[in-house]
Design a protein around this motif. Sequence first.
Motif, PDB file in Angstrom:
ATOM      1  N   GLU A 216       0.854  -1.198   0.000  1.00 32.07           N
ATOM      2  CA  GLU A 216       0.000   0.000   0.000  1.00 32.07           C
ATOM      3  C   GLU A 216       0.890   1.248   0.000  1.00 32.07           C
ATOM      4  N   PRO A 217       0.361   2.360  -0.528  1.00 36.94           N
ATOM      5  CA  PRO A 217       1.157   3.609  -0.500  1.00 36.94           C
ATOM      6  C   PRO A 217       1.669   3.958   0.896  1.00 36.94           C
ATOM      7  N   THR A 218       0.859   3.749   1.924  1.00 38.75           N
ATOM      8  CA  THR A 218       1.333   4.103   3.290  1.00 38.75           C
ATOM      9  C   THR A 218       2.482   3.180   3.698  1.00 38.75           C
ATOM     10  N   GLU A 219       2.432   1.936   3.269  1.00 38.97           N
ATOM     11  CA  GLU A 219       3.516   1.000   3.605  1.00 38.97           C
ATOM     12  C   GLU A 219       4.812   1.416   2.908  1.00 38.97           C
ATOM     13  N   ILE A 220       4.672   1.863   1.673  1.00 32.49           N
ATOM     14  CA  ILE A 220       5.862   2.343   0.941  1.00 32.49           C
ATOM     15  C   ILE A 220       6.442   3.567   1.643  1.00 32.49           C
ATOM     16  N   GLU A 221       5.558   4.469   2.054  1.00 34.10           N
ATOM     17  CA  GLU A 221       6.054   5.680   2.737  1.00 34.10           C
ATOM     18  C   GLU A 221       6.710   5.331   4.068  1.00 34.10           C
ATOM     19  N   ASN A 222       6.154   4.328   4.764  1.00 34.25           N
ATOM     20  CA  ASN A 222       6.773   3.910   6.029  1.00 34.25           C
ATOM     21  C   ASN A 222       8.183   3.357   5.818  1.00 34.25           C
TER      22      ASN A 222
END
Length: 305
Positions: A216-222
């Motif tokens: 997910e985009p949030t996982e990539i950002e994390n």
Amino acid sequence: MLDPAVTLAQAGGLAEHLQRIGVQWLPTADPDAAAALAEHFRFAGSGSPDQAADQAAPPSSASAPPSVQPAAAAPPATPVAGASGAVQPSVGGPAPAFSLEVDSADPAEPYPGPSLASDARAAELAKFSEQVAACTRCEILSKCRTKTVFGEGNVSPRVAFFGEGPGRDEDLSGRPFVGKAGQLLTKMIQACKFAREDVYIMNTVKCRPPNNRNPEPTEIENCREYFQAQLEILRPEYIVCLGLVSAQALLRTKLSVGRLRGKFHQYFDSKVLVTYHPSYLLRNPAAKKAAWDDLQLMLRDAGLM
Ligand code: URA
């Protein structure tokens, strides 16, 4: 016939790479030897070797020690030691009619901070790897994972391969690209006349997404902080993005692999090449030819073919 401008640009690129990985001294050019070499290779048709050097030598970086003279002093690019040399016929093919241009009008912004020597790089990476192993930023991924998969390989690489995220085999072993897609990646690396140990292999996200879904985009950002820190330590001359997820994350773009491949992009002073993910190639073997074209673009630019 050798193109003197290309040869000198490649030598300059190699000298810059050596500087970045901490080689602090290169022999000063002997003008007589350089003239003899130029004569030997008969630099015909494009002016004198000096003119060629003026046109081809990359601007010396601000951090370069004054004794380093990249275009004249660098040793010729040599194939990386340890390569098995097993070219895979399935990914072979003629040269692509691609642009060698970097798609940025701006000069490359150098990586921040100093370039570390190899032992310091290994120590820094080990520190980040421990941090990643304890990471709980993504609730789902941190609960589902067996092992985090940080990355592995040469800590002073010319090339870093940048994948998407661990699959089942990687989650179990804690190592990147060891399953079926990993076996194909190893063949691609060997087709480039490298061994796996010569390059660095890493992923965008360090934990396996459940059922191999895309991160997910949030996982990539994390995970951004981790992969950016890794690249800042490694400072590879080339980053090969394998597939859409890594390319879009690194280059902060929404463009497709089809639009991104076939030319170099820039990430600080690394040249970035985008190609198809090995999993995609396993499902679509006809695209192997295009992936090999992409890798050849890098090999030619690096003076390795
Ligand atoms: N696919 C990836 O993107 N990375 C791996 O490590 C394995 C499969």
